[in-house]
Enzyme design. Structure first.
Site, PDB file in Angstrom:
ATOM      1  N   LYS A 105      -8.752   5.070 -19.523  1.00 42.26           N
ATOM      2  CA  LYS A 105      -9.125   5.468 -20.876  1.00 42.26           C
ATOM      3  C   LYS A 105      -7.929   5.327 -21.832  1.00 42.26           C
ATOM      4  O   LYS A 105      -7.471   4.230 -22.110  1.00 42.26           O
ATOM      5  CB  LYS A 105      -9.670   6.891 -20.844  1.00 42.26           C
ATOM      6  N   ARG A 160       0.825  -1.204   0.000  1.00 43.78           N
ATOM      7  CA  ARG A 160       0.000   0.000   0.000  1.00 43.78           C
ATOM      8  C   ARG A 160       0.866   1.265   0.000  1.00 43.78           C
ATOM      9  O   ARG A 160       0.503   2.284  -0.575  1.00 43.78           O
ATOM     10  CB  ARG A 160      -0.939  -0.010   1.206  1.00 43.78           C
ATOM     11  N   TYR A 211     -17.225  15.921 -15.340  1.00 43.82           N
ATOM     12  CA  TYR A 211     -17.553  14.499 -15.369  1.00 43.82           C
ATOM     13  C   TYR A 211     -18.549  14.149 -14.264  1.00 43.82           C
ATOM     14  O   TYR A 211     -18.462  14.656 -13.139  1.00 43.82           O
ATOM     15  CB  TYR A 211     -16.264  13.684 -15.225  1.00 43.82           C
ATOM     16  N   ASP A 240      -8.253  18.025 -15.391  1.00 46.69           N
ATOM     17  CA  ASP A 240      -8.533  16.659 -15.832  1.00 46.69           C
ATOM     18  C   ASP A 240      -8.247  16.612 -17.327  1.00 46.69           C
ATOM     19  O   ASP A 240      -8.999  17.161 -18.134  1.00 46.69           O
ATOM     20  CB  ASP A 240      -9.989  16.300 -15.532  1.00 46.69           C
TER      21      ASP A 240
END
Length: 392
Positions: free
Chosen positions: A201, A55, A107, A176
């Site tokens: 994406k 982590r 978004y 973004d």
């Protein structure tokens, strides 16, 4: 190593990561190995080890962070389990009383986060319809979160202008850049403090991985965001890190083909009697067209279009054979979706109208298939819903 310190083009950088932070490999493999270990043995004498617990850090995740930063030209990168995990980690740096300004047609996931969490945390927020039209911002603004082009209306924001406004209050600017990637647009060079991506994406490119990234040149903020990621427990897994490394290598060649296909499909739709209008970066105004030409190197491979009133998008979509009716974008296959019900369903009708998202709007994310086949698929489906056929 940033791209501003090397003459290599981005097409070369995505294939060959020559940055210094690649994990050591005694066999000199041309791709980094996948380290799946959840924990790493420590030195008994207390000497710090390179890695302790997955982590906190992992060699494969370190490799993809290094590679993405190298391509972007950023000093630092952090990799996350999803794009929203990256944005949420950015927002975790806000405190009660801070103000956030966001692009109005942001978004849907970002909109949902703002609606559900900002007010509960006493964070003021405001959706701005047009950053290009404002000359000042509230003095208590701590963060400006911009999408350009926006999802799914393809509105364009002058990033350098927003960065200039931010200096008035000491606000940070986050962009973004998922739709463009650094291949087409470089927000850090335009004055942004950080860039976020849904790596799901274009960076991944194959609809088989979820990922997110934050990139910044701010050393102090990077250190803070890294601690936040550790505390929130949202880093990218080793295998997903490898998937992004693999997808990144074909980013440029995929986007070149996708942009070519998108241009041909836009031309076909602009002339079709069932289509009211086509939305692509710069469509809204001459001013936005000029901004887009100045700060971007292409229109990207995603655009939207509106069917004329009375045409049922369900009927249209049901007659598509190659193009999939699904959310997401940026992958090798072509996808089409209905934003009002599939990606902005959490907005009220009034909020969608304010953001410019009509019930007739469809978003087309263009893939790498043969464009003649894609054109035939679109036009074939539209032949079932043209106004002339409806009248008959």
């Amino acid at each position: 190593m940033s791209k501003r310190n090397t003459p290599l083009s981005i097409a070369t950088r995505v294939v060959n990561d020559f940055s210094a932070a690649r994990p050591h490999d005694q066999y000199q493999a041309v791709v980094p190995p996948i380290y799946l270990a959840s924990t790493f043995a420590q030195h008994a004498d207390g000497t710090p080890a390179a890695y302790g617990y997955q982590r906190s850090g992992n060699p494969t995740r370190g490799a993809v962070e290094s590679a993405v930063a190298y391509v972007e030209g950023a000093e630092h990168a952090l990799a996350f389990a999803t794009g929203m995990a990256a944005s949420a980690t950015i927002f975790s740096s806000l405190k009660a009383g801070d103000r956030v300004l966001l692009t109005s047609s942001v978004y849907g996931g970002t909109f949902l986060f703002a609606e559900k969490f900002f007010e509960a945390r006493a964070i003021e927020y405001q959706f701005v319809p047009d950053f290009n039209a404002i000359t000042e911002i509230p003095s208590d603004t701590a963060l400006i979160f911009v999408e350009s082009p926006t999802n799914p209306t393809l509105r364009v924001t002058d990033i350098a202008h927003v960065a200039g406004l931010a200096k008035q209050s000491g606000a940070r600017v986050v962009v973004d850049n998922t739709f463009s990637t650094s291949y087409l647009q470089d927000p850090l060079a335009l004055g942004a403090d950080a860039v976020v991506y849904s790596g799901t994406k274009y960076l991944g490119g194959h609809s088989d991985v979820l990922a997110g990234f934050i990139l910044t040149n701010d050393e102090e903020w990077y250190a803070s965001l890294k601690i936040a990621s550790k505390a929130l427990g949202n880093p990218l897994s080793p295998f997903d890190s490898y998937s992004i490394l693999r997808g990144l290598k074909t980013l440029v060649i995929r986007m070149d083909r996708q942009q070519q296909n998108a241009l041909e499909l836009r031309k076909a739709l602009e002339e079709h009697p069932a289509v009211e209008r086509v939305l692509t970066p710069g469509w809204y105004s001459e001013k936005e067209a000029q901004i887009h030409a100045r700060q971007s190197h292409g229109d990207g491979a995603l655009f939207s279009f509106e069917l004329k009133k009375g045409i049922d998008f369900h009927t249209f979509a049901s007659h598509l054979n190659i193009i999939r009716f699904a959310v997401s974008l940026g992958s090798v296959e072509t996808l089409i979706c209905h934003p009002a019900t599939m990606i902005h369903e959490d907005l009220t009708p009034e909020e969608r109208e304010k953001a410019g998202i009509s019930d007739q709007l469809l978003r087309l994310a263009v893939g790498i298939e043969d464009v003649a086949d894609l054109r035939a698929d679109l036009l074939g489906a539209l032949s079932y819903v043209t106004p002339l056929n409806n009248e008959e």
